[in-house]
Design a protein around this motif. Structure first.
Motif: not given
Length: 576
Positions: A201, A306, A453, A456-457, A460, A523-524, A528
């Motif tokens: 992060e 995001t 990676e 999902s954020t 995570r 990128t995250y 997605d």
């Protein structure tokens, strides 16, 4: 009402993969319904413009440029990851003690030949004690770190380690050691997840893999230090031969606590908590001040966009949400990747000193080989960083498993020779050295990058918790049957255990080929969209992605807003 750039008639259509993109494959776009719901977020036009700029900046960023811009982020991430040294140290310390005469005499039982051994049942129990504690710590961390932040959780866990180390240091029997392993395992479980999530992060796209895989290097360094310490105490026949190695664990926690007190919080966590201003302050503390091309607002907008996208795709943040919708596939992949670390024969490395002895090497030679083994592991992790700059994570992971499988087969066949065959013993030892180097060049470090990676954020931490706990469950099973496989007083398979691990590793290769996608350079938000569109794992690297519009629906930009007299109608303020 003036046009908003949104086709409400088609707003609920499922997202599709559309025309060919620049990568030579298809283009994955966002769900039209998601775009419609995001359109009512207050200031979404400005956020989207900034997110586009922030995404493009990260994807253009090179490795050297990234380290120039994020040197402080790399330093803070390395500081937190150093806590993993303690876990790597203790894992090898305990397993190596089983080949340590002084430890066996204190905590073991006498065999018919007059030597001492810790019974296989207690070997399994001690090793599993740490795993049980780690499972508890991991589940707790998934809740606590999301509520109170990474820094506070880390400080409390490090403080707990300082207290718990007293128990093994003063332990007078194997039962007390068992309690110590369980209690020490709780903060170690926190470190396993928190350090990887923090690295993922605070680092930009081109640097994520390096700081995530640094966690593996810390693990290997801990193993190397433990082997070196024990080798140095082989000639000491007093109780300090096994007490001092336990005491050495007090070296790490206090310096790390002091550093963490000054470390910035993860800006992604602050965005998820709705603390946007604090997130920007944290980001500025993580980056250099003299880069004219860096715009912190754009990077924060990318995080906000995001986070909002993931909220609309999958609103929940509980453990149960990891098994719902598109997150079920992500959880399966991340869990599988970390389970494979324990299913590909790596148990040989943890029990290497004991394994070398059972293969016929003298105790001194067994510890020397273990030190060489972990030294090669550290070198392998360093070299993996150069490999990841050129090859994808999926390819490295897959081909690494194939090479490991071949070596396990060789170890099994050589193990057919009698233990009196010294040449065969050295061949087996050499193959295990090559195995360790290959593992820490491919599967070992790349795993940490993949699990960080591909989750999902918003989920995570919990996804990594589930995956690491799956790893620990397999570790418990390994710690039950591996001592029996190697212990001459039990099954006594010795090196022929290679045949068993060869079969399991082959199954891991099959799963990896069909299920593991390629996250390199994404990128995250792009990841997605790829998961939302159910893109095949083998097509991830060839599919172009945009997270800023759907098949028929897109969000208007600031320039479009300024040319319109109308607007979006009723809008809502962004909240985490």
């Amino acid at each position: 009402m003036a046009s908003t750039g949104i086709d409400f008639a088609n707003a609920n259509r499922e997202a599709k993969i559309v025309d060919d993109g620049p990568l030579g494959g298809d283009v994955a776009v966002a769900n039209d319904g998601v775009m419609r719901r995001m359109s009512v977020i207050l200031g979404i036009a400005e956020i989207t413009d900034g997110a586009i700029a922030g995404t493009e900046a990260e994807k253009r960023m090179g490795i050297i440029e990234g380290f120039r811009l994020y040197p402080k982020a790399a330093a803070w991430s390395m500081l937190l990851s150093t806590a993993i040294v303690m876990e790597g140290y203790d894992v090898v310390l305990l397993a190596s003690f089983y080949a340590f005469p002084q430890f066996n005499q204190k905590y073991g039982t006498m065999l018919p030949d007059g030597t001492y051994q810790v019974p296989a049942a207690w070997q399994a129990g001690l090793s599993n004690g740490a795993n049980v504690g780690e499972i508890i710590g991991l589940f707790a961390n998934g809740i606590i770190s999301e509520r109170y932040g990474y820094r506070k959780t880390m400080i409390v866990s490090l403080s707990a380690v300082i207290c718990f180390i007293f128990i093994p240091f003063f332990a007078q029997n194997v039962q007390t050691l068992e309690v110590a392993e369980i209690l020490c395992g709780i903060p170690w479980g926190v470190f396993q997840t928190l350090t990887t999530a923090y690295a993922a992060e605070v680092m930009p796209v081109p640097l994520r893999c390096y700081l995530c895989t640094y966690v593996n290097l810390c693990w290997v360094l801990g193993q190397l230090i433990a082997s070196g310490v024990l080798r140095g105490f082989l000639g000491n026949h007093t109780q300090w031969a096994y007490r001092v190695p336990f005491a050495i664990q007090w070296i790490w926690p206090l310096p790390i606590i002091i550093g963490v007190l000054f470390a910035p919080e993860s800006p992604w966590w602050l965005v998820r908590r709705g603390r946007i201003d604090d997130a920007k302050k944290s980001l500025l503390r993580l980056t250099s001040k003299n880069d004219p091309n860096f715009n912190a607002n754009d990077t924060i907008d990318m995080m906000i966009h995001t986070n909002a996208l993931e909220k609309e795709i999958s609103a929940g943040t509980s453990y149960w949400d990891c098994f719902k919708g598109i997150d079920l596939r992500r959880t399966e992949i991340v869990v599988g990747v970390w389970m494979i670390q324990n299913l590909c024969g790596s148990a040989f490395m943890g029990y290497s000193t004991y394994f070398y002895e059972q293969a016929g090497l003298a105790t001194e030679n067994a510890f020397d080989m273990s030190m060489a083994q972990y030294g090669l592991g550290a070198i392998g992790t360093f070299l993996s960083w150069f490999l990841m700059a050129r090859a994808g994570r999926r390819k490295i992971y897959l081909y690494g498993l194939i090479v490991l499988d071949v070596m396990l087969l060789i170890i099994g066949f050589v193990g057919i020779a009698p233990s009196s065959n010294k040449a065969a013993s050295w061949v087996i030892g050499s193959m295990l050295l090559i195995y360790t180097f290959t593992y820490d060049f491919t599967v070992g470090p790349v795993c940490y990058s993949l699990v960080a990676e591909l989750s999902s954020t918003r989920l995570r931490t919990k996804t990594i918790v589930l995956s690491r706990n799956a790893y620990n469950v397999i570790g418990i099973i390994n710690n039950i049957w591996t001592p029996y496989m190697l212990n001459p007083g039990a099954w006594g398979w010795g090196p022929k255990t290679g045949f068993f691990w060869f079969g399991l590793d082959f199954l891991c290769i099959v799963w990896t080929f069909f299920r593991l996608p390629e996250p390199k350079g994404r990128t995250y938000g792009e990841l997605d969209i790829l998961f939302t569109n159910k893109v095949s794992a083998r097509k991830f690297s060839k599919t172009d992605v945009t997270q800023f519009h759907g098949e028929t629906v897109r969000l208007a930009s600031v320039s479009e807003e300024s040319n319109e007299k109308g607007g979006y109608g009723e809008q809502k303020e962004y909240a985490a």
